[in-house]
Scaffold this motif. Structure first.
Motif, PDB file in Angstrom:
ATOM      1  N   PRO B  80     -39.041 -37.282 -25.858  1.00 25.56           N
ATOM      2  CA  PRO B  80     -38.834 -38.553 -26.572  1.00 25.56           C
ATOM      3  C   PRO B  80     -38.287 -39.615 -25.620  1.00 25.56           C
ATOM      4  O   PRO B  80     -37.518 -39.288 -24.704  1.00 25.56           O
ATOM      5  CB  PRO B  80     -37.796 -38.208 -27.646  1.00 25.56           C
ATOM      6  CG  PRO B  80     -37.822 -36.723 -27.771  1.00 25.56           C
ATOM      7  CD  PRO B  80     -38.290 -36.178 -26.455  1.00 25.56           C
ATOM      8  N   ARG B  81     -38.681 -40.871 -25.843  1.00 28.55           N
ATOM      9  CA  ARG B  81     -38.425 -41.868 -24.804  1.00 28.55           C
ATOM     10  C   ARG B  81     -36.950 -42.060 -24.451  1.00 28.55           C
ATOM     11  O   ARG B  81     -36.607 -42.293 -23.306  1.00 28.55           O
ATOM     12  CB  ARG B  81     -39.067 -43.202 -25.168  1.00 28.55           C
ATOM     13  CG  ARG B  81     -38.469 -43.878 -26.359  1.00 28.55           C
ATOM     14  CD  ARG B  81     -39.140 -45.224 -26.556  1.00 28.55           C
ATOM     15  NE  ARG B  81     -38.497 -45.909 -27.645  1.00 28.55           N
ATOM     16  CZ  ARG B  81     -38.364 -47.216 -27.705  1.00 28.55           C
ATOM     17  NH1 ARG B  81     -38.828 -47.973 -26.730  1.00 28.55           N
ATOM     18  NH2 ARG B  81     -37.782 -47.776 -28.730  1.00 28.55           N
ATOM     19  N   ARG B  82     -36.063 -41.906 -25.470  1.00 29.35           N
ATOM     20  CA  ARG B  82     -34.629 -42.114 -25.192  1.00 29.35           C
ATOM     21  C   ARG B  82     -34.115 -41.094 -24.166  1.00 29.35           C
ATOM     22  O   ARG B  82     -33.158 -41.350 -23.448  1.00 29.35           O
ATOM     23  CB  ARG B  82     -33.799 -41.968 -26.478  1.00 29.35           C
ATOM     24  CG  ARG B  82     -34.072 -43.036 -27.504  1.00 29.35           C
ATOM     25  CD  ARG B  82     -32.860 -43.976 -27.657  1.00 29.35           C
ATOM     26  NE  ARG B  82     -33.335 -45.299 -28.043  1.00 29.35           N
ATOM     27  CZ  ARG B  82     -33.296 -46.365 -27.255  1.00 29.35           C
ATOM     28  NH1 ARG B  82     -32.763 -46.296 -26.057  1.00 29.35           N
ATOM     29  NH2 ARG B  82     -33.771 -47.527 -27.665  1.00 29.35           N
ATOM     30  N   SER B  83     -34.730 -39.921 -24.140  1.00 33.33           N
ATOM     31  CA  SER B  83     -34.219 -38.881 -23.241  1.00 33.33           C
ATOM     32  C   SER B  83     -34.887 -38.915 -21.863  1.00 33.33           C
ATOM     33  O   SER B  83     -34.468 -38.184 -20.958  1.00 33.33           O
ATOM     34  CB  SER B  83     -34.411 -37.497 -23.873  1.00 33.33           C
ATOM     35  OG  SER B  83     -35.789 -37.246 -24.062  1.00 33.33           O
ATOM     36  N   VAL B  84     -35.911 -39.758 -21.689  1.00 30.91           N
ATOM     37  CA  VAL B  84     -36.663 -39.727 -20.431  1.00 30.91           C
ATOM     38  C   VAL B  84     -35.804 -40.106 -19.214  1.00 30.91           C
ATOM     39  O   VAL B  84     -35.903 -39.454 -18.165  1.00 30.91           O
ATOM     40  CB  VAL B  84     -37.953 -40.562 -20.526  1.00 30.91           C
ATOM     41  CG1 VAL B  84     -38.666 -40.634 -19.181  1.00 30.91           C
ATOM     42  CG2 VAL B  84     -38.900 -39.977 -21.578  1.00 30.91           C
ATOM     43  N   PRO B  85     -34.912 -41.106 -19.310  1.00 32.38           N
ATOM     44  CA  PRO B  85     -34.086 -41.403 -18.124  1.00 32.38           C
ATOM     45  C   PRO B  85     -33.278 -40.191 -17.649  1.00 32.38           C
ATOM     46  O   PRO B  85     -33.187 -39.947 -16.447  1.00 32.38           O
ATOM     47  CB  PRO B  85     -33.185 -42.548 -18.608  1.00 32.38           C
ATOM     48  CG  PRO B  85     -33.998 -43.239 -19.663  1.00 32.38           C
ATOM     49  CD  PRO B  85     -34.737 -42.131 -20.361  1.00 32.38           C
ATOM     50  N   GLN B  86     -32.772 -39.418 -18.576  1.00 34.56           N
ATOM     51  CA  GLN B  86     -32.027 -38.216 -18.185  1.00 34.56           C
ATOM     52  C   GLN B  86     -32.959 -37.178 -17.558  1.00 34.56           C
ATOM     53  O   GLN B  86     -32.607 -36.522 -16.570  1.00 34.56           O
ATOM     54  CB  GLN B  86     -31.294 -37.632 -19.413  1.00 34.56           C
ATOM     55  CG  GLN B  86     -30.466 -36.391 -19.102  1.00 34.56           C
ATOM     56  CD  GLN B  86     -29.374 -36.676 -18.061  1.00 34.56           C
ATOM     57  OE1 GLN B  86     -28.683 -37.687 -18.110  1.00 34.56           O
ATOM     58  NE2 GLN B  86     -29.241 -35.791 -17.053  1.00 34.56           N
ATOM     59  N   VAL B  87     -34.157 -37.063 -18.112  1.00 30.74           N
ATOM     60  CA  VAL B  87     -35.152 -36.137 -17.548  1.00 30.74           C
ATOM     61  C   VAL B  87     -35.445 -36.522 -16.093  1.00 30.74           C
ATOM     62  O   VAL B  87     -35.486 -35.668 -15.202  1.00 30.74           O
ATOM     63  CB  VAL B  87     -36.453 -36.159 -18.389  1.00 30.74           C
ATOM     64  CG1 VAL B  87     -37.601 -35.504 -17.632  1.00 30.74           C
ATOM     65  CG2 VAL B  87     -36.237 -35.475 -19.740  1.00 30.74           C
TER      66      VAL B  87
END
Lengths: 459, 459
Positions: B80-87
């Motif tokens: 999900p896009r909100r988690s992509v920076p952490q990924v």
């Protein structure tokens, strides 16, 4: 009797003579004879004419047309060219209405051939017989079992009437169109048009109740004034799709050697297309594309297009194509935008025109159905173009099913790649299918232009 | 490490992480995971990353990329896009070379999305990780079993490298081309190009020994100066076929919402095409037509075309098309004319260019073979275009066989109608096949233009 009545008799002959059919291997007359029988023409009403044969392909042969006992309205001639003037004389004396001369080697070939041709015309005119050809492949009329080429013509009849300065194209188009479910009422190979020509055929199709769409491949015109006047009138009732070739220097030279036609200047033809409502096709593909549009789709009420894509790239490309061809990308109503907002996913999509349903649409055909319904009800939308973003089996057919009530042209762009993955979808009333977005847009643009002509607006 | 080396590592990863694959029905990551396995990617080198799953599709899952035990050079992200920076942070810390972000909802979608995107880029740059996407469908590389869409991609590798601002088209073109026997080395869906962009991919394809032809669908360009300089250089060695969309107002608005791209003015692009040697495609069909030409045909030595028809009408039409696209209908040598005179039948034919073999050619494929041989030897002829006038089974293949020695482009125009009658002929080295004469001429004209660029002539 006017030319329309004459052609009606020729297309529905009480008896048929195949002149020049023989038992020699590879004889073209015998090949055609087999074709007529295969197509279902009543064997008892076919007569072979040949100076020396007694029987060809199970059909009794007579030395000349005058020796035939029954009524004959149509003769199709394959005799060697030197003997054709005598054949025409015999047919005229027999009172045959129409003689189709397939033999080549006349005006298109040499001065000597031109002289033979003039001789034939004079003979026929003296007795009220009409000639088609020479140098043609004959006439096709499935409702009366006439074929122009053996073994390949569809038996089903439909609303498309064609005349063609290319014999092979008068065979090729009915075959190709049948694969899309489109059938022909008649196809006429004009050949050299020594007597009956494109104007006569145009006049006939204008009045023929079997014909609703006229298609022509043309390399020139014999009596431009009459032809364009007819086209202007008939266009108001029936779309006329014309593929005009022989415009270039070499093309016009080739046309002269092909059918002896004078191509006419490109400028004259441009003006004729503008003023007569005729729809200009630009290639063989384009003829089939336009035929599909005019056969399956209602005329669009205006030039405003809604675009739906699952593949965003195709939506962008089709928006460009609309500009290129003078169509407008519709401004959706607020009601539609709100409806789209309710079910179009939030990301990777665009809920405004072009509507991009995003990659998820590949798995969810309901998205297409709901979108199509919303756009179908939008009064600002005249035509809907959908690119398929799914490869689910039978997907296009299901969306088409769901849109059956919509009285607007709906066009699917399937793309060659996705078509490989799916059952090949087939067009149905109200829905056309193209491989390529630009071709879809071009066909719609020509429909819009034609509708303007018909409603008396400036084109 | 330069971008070419970086991409080489990304295309041939020692290990692969699928981030965001789960057991939820319809999960896109799981769908792609299945695709990689089906494509033949070594299961032991695939790792799933998911915060809560233990195993997905038979593959062990790790909570974060940092938890993966083995070497990983490529991560493909569906989180999900909100988690992509952490990924991206985790992948960078793990030292993964390339992260392909399929998730949408970034710069193309909102200001908030743009902020997330900038954050990801900053993180990746700090650790030497390169990003592809977001908002893309991934990368395809059959030689290392990478797929951009499950269940449909050809496994065979070939010489065509593609990058695309449309994800679906990066899937569609390899599938459609494979049906014509043309395969891809790589296909890259650029998405929003937040880090690696079209210039990087162009530079890579310029040096990639697996890639001999470059194809691109583009909606804009991030660094025009670099891109066009690369195109100018690479064009001298490899043809670059570009389908540029987003030119119209609406198209460019759609492009912005599609990938956040700025389309650039049509004038700038026109000049770029003229000066860089890039070959402009005008539609999806055109991309495939050009690909077929550049893949199968030698470059024509000049613009002189010989046309052969059994259907006279097609010969006339193709002569017109040559004029339209700036090709010349070749003046045949006297030797050739004499040779043609010896075997071309006397009537219903034309033994000069366009060579019309007449209706009899439908029954006599030897006529085509002899004609093709005569034209193949004619020094005034650079390209031969033949329209098929026969529907004999396997006919095109036999003619192609007979012409194998000829070092000139040979193009068959089969027409949709005749194709229905025949086994579908397939192109082979030296011979391309088109449905439509105009499309064949357009492809040859673009080859002539490209050859001029390559040889340093004014285009």
């Amino acid at each position: 009797m006017g030319v329309v009545e004459e052609l009606e008799r020729i297309f529905h002959p009480r008896g048929l003579a195949i002149v020049g059919a023989s038992n020699k291997p590879g004889n073209l007359g015998a090949f055609f004879l087999g074709g007529f029988i295969q197509q279902g023409f009543d064997k008892d009403k076919i007569y072979v004419v040949h100076p020396t044969e007694n029987e060809v392909g199970g059909i009794k042969a007579y030395p000349t047309a005058q020796d035939i006992p029954g009524d004959v309205d149509l003769a199709v001639v394959f005799s060697p060219r030197r003997s054709v003037p005598q054949v025409v004389r015999d047919c005229t004396l027999k009172g045959i209405k129409g003689v189709v001369i397939c033999t080549s080697g006349f005006a298109e070939n040499s001065a000597d051939g031109a002289k033979l041709q003039r001789e034939m015309v004079a003979t026929a005119r003296s007795g009220g017989t009409r000639l088609i050809g020479p140098n043609c492949v004959g006439i096709y009329c499935p409702s009366s079992n006439l074929v122009n080429f053996a073994g390949m013509m569809p038996r089903e009849s439909g609303p498309v009437g064609m005349f063609s300065h290319s014999g092979s194209l008068s065979v090729m188009f009915p075959v190709a169109a049948a694969a899309k479910g489109i059938h022909f009422s008649k196809a006429i190979s004009c050949g050299n048009s020594c007597d009956l020509n494109e104007s006569d055929f145009m006049e006939y199709f204008g009045q023929d109740p079997e014909t609703e769409i006229v298609v022509a491949y043309m390399e020139g015109v014999h009596d431009g004034r009459r032809f364009f006047q007819l086209a202007r009138d008939i266009s108001k009732r029936k779309p006329i799709i014309v593929w005009k070739c022989g415009d270039s220097d070499v093309g016009s030279r080739a046309a002269a050697s092909h059918t002896g036609a004078l191509a006419g200047s490109p400028q004259v033809w441009d003006a004729a297309f503008r003023q007569s409502g005729m729809i200009r096709a630009e290639s063989a593909d384009d003829v089939l594309d336009l035929l599909q549009a005019f056969y399956y789709l209602p005329l669009p009420r205006g030039n405003r297009v809604a675009i739906v894509s699952g593949m965003g790239g195709m939506g962008v490309a089709i928006a460009d194509n609309c500009m290129e061809y003078g169509l407008e990308v519709a401004e959706l109503t607020e009601v539609t935008k709100k409806r789209l907002d309710q079910f179009v996913p939030e990301v990777g999509t665009c809920p405004d025109n072009p509507v991009d349903l995003g990659m998820g649409s590949a798995f969810n055909r309901q998205l297409y159905i709901d979108t199509a319904e919303a756009l179908g009800r939008d009064e600002n939308v005249d035509t809907i173009i959908m690119t398929t973003g799914s490869w689910q089996p039978n997907y296009v057919n299901q969306v088409m099913q769901a849109m059956k009530g919509v009285e607007k042209p709906i066009v699917f762009v399937t793309t060659q790649g996705l078509r490989i993955m799916m059952e090949e979808p087939r067009p149905v009333k109200g829905v056309a299918i193209y491989d390529d977005g630009r071709r879809a847009v071009r066909a719609i643009a020509k429909m819009v232009q034609y509708r303007r002509y018909r409603s008396g607006q400036q084109v």
